[in-house]
Write a protein that holds these residues in place. Sequence first.
Motif, PDB file in Angstrom:
ATOM      1  N   ILE A 113       9.418 -33.428  22.143  1.00  0.00           N
ATOM      2  CA  ILE A 113       8.287 -32.499  22.266  1.00  0.00           C
ATOM      3  C   ILE A 113       7.104 -32.993  21.440  1.00  0.00           C
ATOM      4  N   PHE A 114       7.363 -33.459  20.235  1.00  0.00           N
ATOM      5  CA  PHE A 114       6.289 -33.897  19.344  1.00  0.00           C
ATOM      6  C   PHE A 114       5.568 -35.127  19.901  1.00  0.00           C
ATOM      7  N   LEU A 115       6.327 -36.119  20.354  1.00  0.00           N
ATOM      8  CA  LEU A 115       5.705 -37.316  20.915  1.00  0.00           C
ATOM      9  C   LEU A 115       4.938 -36.986  22.191  1.00  0.00           C
ATOM     10  N   GLY A 116       5.494 -36.095  22.997  1.00  0.00           N
ATOM     11  CA  GLY A 116       4.781 -35.678  24.194  1.00  0.00           C
ATOM     12  C   GLY A 116       3.451 -35.031  23.862  1.00  0.00           C
ATOM     13  N   ILE A 154      20.361 -44.562  16.763  1.00  0.00           N
ATOM     14  CA  ILE A 154      19.930 -45.453  17.834  1.00  0.00           C
ATOM     15  C   ILE A 154      19.219 -44.669  18.934  1.00  0.00           C
ATOM     16  N   ILE A 155      19.741 -43.485  19.269  1.00  0.00           N
ATOM     17  CA  ILE A 155      19.124 -42.675  20.318  1.00  0.00           C
ATOM     18  C   ILE A 155      17.702 -42.280  19.940  1.00  0.00           C
ATOM     19  N   VAL A 156      17.507 -41.875  18.682  1.00  0.00           N
ATOM     20  CA  VAL A 156      16.177 -41.474  18.220  1.00  0.00           C
ATOM     21  C   VAL A 156      15.197 -42.629  18.380  1.00  0.00           C
ATOM     22  N   MET A 157      15.624 -43.833  18.039  1.00  0.00           N
ATOM     23  CA  MET A 157      14.736 -44.994  18.185  1.00  0.00           C
ATOM     24  C   MET A 157      14.459 -45.297  19.660  1.00  0.00           C
ATOM     25  N   ILE A 158      15.458 -45.106  20.508  1.00  0.00           N
ATOM     26  CA  ILE A 158      15.266 -45.333  21.943  1.00  0.00           C
ATOM     27  C   ILE A 158      14.296 -44.312  22.524  1.00  0.00           C
ATOM     28  N   ILE A 159      14.398 -43.061  22.087  1.00  0.00           N
ATOM     29  CA  ILE A 159      13.468 -42.022  22.544  1.00  0.00           C
ATOM     30  C   ILE A 159      12.034 -42.432  22.217  1.00  0.00           C
ATOM     31  N   TRP A 160      11.812 -42.828  20.961  1.00  0.00           N
ATOM     32  CA  TRP A 160      10.466 -43.236  20.557  1.00  0.00           C
ATOM     33  C   TRP A 160       9.986 -44.427  21.380  1.00  0.00           C
ATOM     34  N   SER A 298      10.051 -37.902  30.576  1.00  0.00           N
ATOM     35  CA  SER A 298      10.546 -39.273  30.456  1.00  0.00           C
ATOM     36  C   SER A 298      11.468 -39.406  29.249  1.00  0.00           C
ATOM     37  N   GLY A 299      11.154 -38.685  28.172  1.00  0.00           N
ATOM     38  CA  GLY A 299      12.029 -38.690  27.002  1.00  0.00           C
ATOM     39  C   GLY A 299      13.368 -38.040  27.301  1.00  0.00           C
ATOM     40  N   ILE A 300      13.343 -36.956  28.059  1.00  0.00           N
ATOM     41  CA  ILE A 300      14.580 -36.282  28.449  1.00  0.00           C
ATOM     42  C   ILE A 300      15.420 -37.204  29.336  1.00  0.00           C
ATOM     43  N   PHE A 301      14.766 -37.906  30.247  1.00  0.00           N
ATOM     44  CA  PHE A 301      15.468 -38.880  31.088  1.00  0.00           C
ATOM     45  C   PHE A 301      16.150 -39.943  30.230  1.00  0.00           C
ATOM     46  N   ALA A 302      15.446 -40.446  29.224  1.00  0.00           N
ATOM     47  CA  ALA A 302      16.001 -41.483  28.352  1.00  0.00           C
ATOM     48  C   ALA A 302      17.233 -40.982  27.611  1.00  0.00           C
TER      49      ALA A 302
END
Length: 363
Positions: A113-116, A154-160, A298-302
């Motif tokens: 949400i924040f990055l979006g 790892i997931i957090v970094m992939i989201i970013w 797109s973040g949710i998809f990732a």
Amino acid sequence: MKRRVEFLLPLIMVSLMIFGLIVLYSATFGDREEYLFGRQLVWVLLSCAVFVFTAYVVKRGFWKSISFLLVLLSVVTLGAVLYLGPVEGSRRWIDLGIASFQPSELAKFSLIIFLGYIYSREGKSKYGLFFLGVLITGVFVGLIYLEPDLGTTIIVMIIWYFMTLVSKKYDKLMIAMTALIALLVPVVFLFGLKPYQRDRLLSFLHPEEYASGAAYNTIQAIRAIGSGGLEGTGMLQGTMNRLGYVPADHTDFIFSVLGEEWGFIGAVSLLIMYLLLLWRIWSITRKTGSEFGRIVLSGIFAVFAFHVVENVGMNLGLLPVTGIPLPFVSYGGSSSMIFALQLGIVHSYSVKEVEYDKERGEQ
């Protein structure tokens, strides 16, 4: 006013939940059946309620308005969990009495949400917002790593990484960041990982050398899946499952129970449902006219894609073991409700109305 009803997304979600309950019942049959299965059934019902509320009641603009609050709440809870007593060697859960809450699940959602929000802002310092995103991501990564929870780190970094690429605003910076990450990976592997984390990664490359240690779970899972053959041994008939040869068979390695008792047909059926889910999320992402929605979806998809690929991969010995749950199938309340919440947001963007954004004030 024209409206197109989206039925496929909730149908797939409910199907996955039912599939998960059936497999979980088999995985926990016996002493744990009444407790774990009963609790997961409650989480499934609550998750469905969360999906409906998010999809049909909450306005899209609400998520923008609480983006900073979500980040603050995530930082506070991630910091608080580090001062609690460890459970099985890690500090990942906050005991709320009637249930346990996993702050890292909230952190993943908060980051999306924040990055979006910051990536969709216009007329602001472009590079300032980029480094703000890097800062918040770094704080989350550091706190989650200290739990320790390598998989979620790892997931957090992939989201970013994925959301920043999708924003299409920082291509040159991302080339530099990609090079920096490539340089840091071997350094982190040699000096930043705990011995058991390093063993997990090495066991993926050389499982025979870690057969009685770090690779034990994976080897047992592969044996269970292989013994299922084409049609499986039948529900409650899996020897590896019934005799407890696969540790964490109701969480990280629940796919092995599916493979053993439902066979190749059951495993492929589950993967097809996940592929349909990912296809639907991405289709809605591409069609949305909102920049905020496009980046968030797109973040949710990732998140969903990585969870499925990593969990199935580690069960098959194709990827390192990182403790990543299988969406709506693995046991867990926090993850199930956050997954449902995210799909509720996706569903809210699937609704097509004439001048929807203008009338409901998405901004």
